[in-house]
Design a protein around this motif. Structure first.
Motif, PDB file in Angstrom:
ATOM      1  N   GLU A 110       0.836  -1.214   0.000  1.00 24.71           N
ATOM      2  CA  GLU A 110       0.000   0.000   0.000  1.00 24.71           C
ATOM      3  C   GLU A 110       0.864   1.255   0.000  1.00 24.71           C
ATOM      4  OE1 GLU A 110      -2.703   0.119   3.320  1.00 24.71           O
ATOM      5  OE2 GLU A 110      -3.423   2.120   2.816  1.00 24.71           O
ATOM      6  N   TRP A 111       2.064   1.158   0.656  1.00 25.11           N
ATOM      7  CA  TRP A 111       2.944   2.318   0.771  1.00 25.11           C
ATOM      8  C   TRP A 111       4.340   2.113   0.181  1.00 25.11           C
ATOM      9  CZ3 TRP A 111       2.428   3.630   6.760  1.00 25.11           C
ATOM     10  CH2 TRP A 111       1.168   4.185   6.980  1.00 25.11           C
ATOM     11  N   GLU A 153      -3.507   7.800 -11.858  1.00 22.48           N
ATOM     12  CA  GLU A 153      -4.414   8.955 -11.703  1.00 22.48           C
ATOM     13  C   GLU A 153      -3.974  10.189 -12.494  1.00 22.48           C
ATOM     14  OE1 GLU A 153      -4.962   9.445  -7.477  1.00 22.48           O
ATOM     15  OE2 GLU A 153      -5.407   7.335  -7.183  1.00 22.48           O
ATOM     16  N   GLN A 188      -9.611   1.270  -9.999  1.00 24.85           N
ATOM     17  CA  GLN A 188      -9.420   1.168  -8.547  1.00 24.85           C
ATOM     18  C   GLN A 188     -10.674   0.651  -7.821  1.00 24.85           C
ATOM     19  OE1 GLN A 188      -7.853   4.825  -6.942  1.00 24.85           O
ATOM     20  NE2 GLN A 188      -6.210   4.924  -8.456  1.00 24.85           N
ATOM     21  N   SER A 191       2.266  11.459  -2.854  1.00 23.20           N
ATOM     22  CA  SER A 191       3.288  10.647  -2.163  1.00 23.20           C
ATOM     23  C   SER A 191       4.674  10.844  -2.744  1.00 23.20           C
ATOM     24  CB  SER A 191       2.896   9.150  -2.205  1.00 23.20           C
ATOM     25  OG  SER A 191       1.853   8.946  -1.296  1.00 23.20           O
ATOM     26  N   LYS A 229       5.818   3.318  -3.159  1.00 22.05           N
ATOM     27  CA  LYS A 229       5.595   4.725  -3.546  1.00 22.05           C
ATOM     28  C   LYS A 229       6.886   5.470  -3.241  1.00 22.05           C
ATOM     29  CE  LYS A 229       0.666   4.560  -2.569  1.00 22.05           C
ATOM     30  NZ  LYS A 229      -0.418   4.895  -1.599  1.00 22.05           N
ATOM     31  N   TRP A 242      -8.421  -3.155  -1.496  1.00 25.85           N
ATOM     32  CA  TRP A 242      -7.467  -2.207  -0.892  1.00 25.85           C
ATOM     33  C   TRP A 242      -7.460  -2.430   0.610  1.00 25.85           C
ATOM     34  CZ3 TRP A 242      -3.594  -0.588  -3.373  1.00 25.85           C
ATOM     35  CH2 TRP A 242      -2.829   0.505  -2.975  1.00 25.85           C
ATOM     36  N   GLU A 250      -8.104  -1.743  -6.466  1.00 24.95           N
ATOM     37  CA  GLU A 250      -8.116  -1.185  -5.094  1.00 24.95           C
ATOM     38  C   GLU A 250      -9.529  -1.236  -4.488  1.00 24.95           C
ATOM     39  OE1 GLU A 250      -6.336   2.709  -4.966  1.00 24.95           O
ATOM     40  OE2 GLU A 250      -4.784   2.178  -6.397  1.00 24.95           O
ATOM     41  N   LYS A 252      -9.086   6.451   8.441  1.00 23.24           N
ATOM     42  CA  LYS A 252      -8.535   7.811   8.610  1.00 23.24           C
ATOM     43  C   LYS A 252      -9.109   8.767   7.577  1.00 23.24           C
ATOM     44  CE  LYS A 252      -4.144   7.698  11.008  1.00 23.24           C
ATOM     45  NZ  LYS A 252      -2.684   7.811  10.930  1.00 23.24           N
ATOM     46  N   HIS A 293       3.060  -0.618  -6.945  1.00 25.54           N
ATOM     47  CA  HIS A 293       2.204   0.570  -7.013  1.00 25.54           C
ATOM     48  C   HIS A 293       2.914   1.697  -6.313  1.00 25.54           C
ATOM     49  CE1 HIS A 293      -1.512   2.945  -6.586  1.00 25.54           C
ATOM     50  NE2 HIS A 293      -1.107   3.159  -5.367  1.00 25.54           N
TER      51      HIS A 293
HETATM   52  O1  G3I Z   1       0.246   7.881   9.988  1.00 26.52           O
HETATM   53  C1  G3I Z   1       1.391   8.549   9.439  1.00 26.52           C
HETATM   54  C2  G3I Z   1       1.930   9.551  10.407  1.00 26.52           C
HETATM   55  O2  G3I Z   1       2.379   8.865  11.577  1.00 26.52           O
HETATM   56  C3  G3I Z   1       3.088  10.285   9.776  1.00 26.52           C
HETATM   57  O3  G3I Z   1       3.554  11.303  10.631  1.00 26.52           O
HETATM   58  C4  G3I Z   1       2.675  10.888   8.467  1.00 26.52           C
HETATM   59  C5  G3I Z   1       3.888  11.483   7.770  1.00 26.52           C
HETATM   60  O4  G3I Z   1       3.536  11.738   6.416  1.00 26.52           O
HETATM   61  O5  G3I Z   1       2.141   9.875   7.605  1.00 26.52           O
HETATM   62  C6  G3I Z   1       1.017   9.243   8.162  1.00 26.52           C
HETATM   63  O6  G3I Z   1       0.607   8.246   7.267  1.00 26.52           O
HETATM   64  C7  G3I Z   1      -0.199   8.681   6.205  1.00 26.52           C
HETATM   65  C8  G3I Z   1      -1.135   7.506   5.982  1.00 26.52           C
HETATM   66  O7  G3I Z   1      -1.843   7.650   4.787  1.00 26.52           O
HETATM   67  C9  G3I Z   1      -2.093   7.382   7.144  1.00 26.52           C
HETATM   68  O8  G3I Z   1      -2.957   6.281   6.879  1.00 26.52           O
HETATM   69  C10 G3I Z   1       0.692   8.928   5.018  1.00 26.52           C
HETATM   70  O9  G3I Z   1       1.411  10.113   5.158  1.00 26.52           O
HETATM   71  C11 G3I Z   1      -0.115   8.980   3.740  1.00 26.52           C
HETATM   72  O10 G3I Z   1       0.767   8.920   2.625  1.00 26.52           O
HETATM   73  C12 G3I Z   1      -1.002   7.753   3.658  1.00 26.52           C
HETATM   74  O11 G3I Z   1      -1.874   7.928   2.587  1.00 26.52           O
HETATM   75  C13 G3I Z   1      -1.933   6.849   1.683  1.00 26.52           C
HETATM   76  C14 G3I Z   1      -2.325   7.492   0.347  1.00 26.52           C
HETATM   77  O12 G3I Z   1      -2.584   6.499  -0.634  1.00 26.52           O
HETATM   78  C15 G3I Z   1      -1.187   8.364  -0.167  1.00 26.52           C
HETATM   79  O13 G3I Z   1      -0.052   7.559  -0.394  1.00 26.52           O
HETATM   80  C16 G3I Z   1      -2.988   5.841   2.137  1.00 26.52           C
HETATM   81  O14 G3I Z   1      -2.558   5.156   3.308  1.00 26.52           O
HETATM   82  C17 G3I Z   1      -3.262   4.875   0.995  1.00 26.52           C
HETATM   83  O15 G3I Z   1      -4.292   3.969   1.337  1.00 26.52           O
HETATM   84  C18 G3I Z   1      -3.668   5.650  -0.245  1.00 26.52           C
HETATM   85  O16 G3I Z   1      -3.913   4.741  -1.283  1.00 26.52           O
HETATM   86  C19 G3I Z   1      -4.326   5.363  -2.518  1.00 26.52           C
HETATM   87  C20 G3I Z   1      -3.607   4.660  -3.662  1.00 26.52           C
HETATM   88  O17 G3I Z   1      -2.206   4.715  -3.471  1.00 26.52           O
HETATM   89  C21 G3I Z   1      -4.035   5.265  -4.999  1.00 26.52           C
HETATM   90  N1  G3I Z   1      -5.500   5.215  -5.132  1.00 26.52           N
HETATM   91  C22 G3I Z   1      -6.229   5.863  -4.026  1.00 26.52           C
HETATM   92  C23 G3I Z   1      -5.848   5.221  -2.707  1.00 26.52           C
HETATM   93  C24 G3I Z   1      -6.638   5.810  -1.565  1.00 26.52           C
HETATM   94  O18 G3I Z   1      -6.337   7.174  -1.423  1.00 26.52           O
END
Ligand code: G3I
Length: 370
Positions: free
Chosen positions: A71-72, A160, A246, A119, A75, A321, A279, A332, A112
């Motif tokens: 998921e992360w 996207e 997705q 990101s 990226k 997802w 997703e 969140k 991914h």
């Molecule tokens: O929780 C941490 C925090 O402790 C930290 O200080 C902070 C620093 O940046 O990050 C926090 O985590 C964030 C996380 O979401 C919380 O759940 C991340 O920054 C943030 O990047 C993350 O967002 C993710 C998002 O994509 C951006 O990468 C989501 O987890 C993830 O589910 C989401 O997935 C996307 C797909 O990649 C593309 N399609 C849409 C999908 C949903 O948005």
């Protein structure tokens, strides 16, 4: 109390909630086996700590899934993982550990996302410009795809690239004015695919996007824009193999229209492209608090959507997802106003199957073999 806009107060919920709907299944087999019986891949996304540190979850993941997508961790930068700590550094440690988990459990591995406007690490904005953007893209894709060469089922090469709302776009093609677009123009997409194809000729190369699921003006405009992009790429000879849909679905939507969605899938497949549902989840944040009702509506959305998309032979994979409500980004990103935990995925927080699990199982059992 749900907001006044809730369908619940408009008494439209009955259009979604059919208390007597049958979600029974013929036999209880892991989703990956039910899908594989029709030559479909079933998998899910997960995060490093979920598959490395949560043994109970990891065991269920290996039991139910035949594919893992980080998921992360693949990226440029997301959560507590920095694939790209600096312009000259790559940290593959987390993704390598996840690949090891995948290989240990005979799972396919999916990447991914190589080129996206989200990101991106903090240094990106200070460092990347018109002059060096092509080299930065080439360096990233060659290094990352090269690192996993021959071990990756597929890559989301570009994610996207079409505007959230193409109707609001100044551009006829609906392309987002992302940093990549600003620096390299619309051909950044073709360039990314060509670099990836050279770096790993065996990986399935995917264009991934969202917002095509419903018969709304916005989703129909997005379908047109994505089809236009795919046609232009195919006409240029871009090495693109599939569209990733997705499928971040809404439990409260009243705009699902099987016929128009089916037609869109047909038009994508006619471009000689495969289709992956990449997703999938069902956002229940606007549904009633009652868990039995909520789970029934969510399951109905899963089954209704999948019965349409799996009718298209070009659809080769269904990836959720997350696998369990224990770990979903929706907690969140789309929390419920009543602060009840969200329930968007096939397994509950205790890793027990929900009606959504039945819905996936039924969809795999009811579709045709590829
Ligand atoms: O929780 C941490 C925090 O402790 C930290 O200080 C902070 C620093 O940046 O990050 C926090 O985590 C964030 C996380 O979401 C919380 O759940 C991340 O920054 C943030 O990047 C993350 O967002 C993710 C998002 O994509 C951006 O990468 C989501 O987890 C993830 O589910 C989401 O997935 C996307 C797909 O990649 C593309 N399609 C849409 C999908 C949903 O948005």
């Amino acid at each position: 109390m749900l907001g006044s806009r809730s369908i619940f107060q408009n008494h439209k919920l009955s259009a979604l909630d059919t208390p007597n709907r049958d979600f029974s299944i013929k036999e209880w087999l892991p989703l990956k086996e039910l899908a594989a019986d029709k030559n479909i891949l079933f998998g899910a996304s997960a995060r490093y700590n979920q598959v490395i540190s949560d043994e109970q979850f990891a065991a269920l993941f290996a039991q139910e899934c035949s594919l893992l997508v980080p998921e992360w961790e693949l990226k440029w930068s997301a959560g507590d993982h920095q694939l790209r700590p600096s312009p000259n550094e790559f940290d593959f440690s987390a993704a390598d550990a996840m690949l090891n988990f995948a290989q240990t459990h005979n799972l396919l591995f999916r990447g991914h996302a190589l080129i996206w406007h989200e990101s991106l690490p903090r240094w990106f904005q200070q460092v990347v410009n018109h002059q060096n953007a092509a080299n930065v893209m080439k360096h990233h894709i060659e290094t990352v795809v090269g690192h996993y060469k021959g071990r990756m089922h597929s890559w989301d090469v570009v994610n996207e690239a079409i505007e959230y709302d193409p109707l609001a776009s100044q551009r006829a093609d609906g392309l987002r004015r992302t940093p990549w677009f600003e620096f390299l123009g619309p051909d950044y997409i073709d360039l990314a695919f060509r670099i990836a194809a050279k770096a790993d000729p065996d990986a399935l190369l995917v264009y991934n996007d969202f917002g095509i699921d419903y018969n709304t003006a916005m989703d129909k405009a997005k379908r047109r824009a994505i089809l236009g992009l795919l046609k232009r790429l195919k006409a240029k000879g871009t090495p693109i193999h599939a569209l990733g849909i997705q499928a971040h679905l809404r439990g409260d939507s009243l705009d699902f229209d099987p016929k128009s969605l089916r037609q869109f899938l047909k038009e994508v497949a006619a471009l000689d492209l495969k289709i992956l549902i990449t997703e999938m989840d069902v956002n229940d944040s606007k549904l009633p608090a009652d868990i039995q009702r909520r789970d029934r509506i969510v399951a109905g959305v899963y089954e209704d959507y999948l019965s349409v998309v799996l009718d298209e032979p070009a659809v080769i994979a269904v990836i959720t997802w997350g696998l369990s409500d224990r770990y979903t980004y929706l907690s969140k990103f789309f929390p419920r106003s009543d602060h009840q935990p969200v329930r968007p995925l096939p397994l509950d927080t205790n890793l027990q199957p929900k009606l959504a699990w039945n819905a996936l199982a039924r969809a795999f059992q009811q579709t045709h073999k590829r």
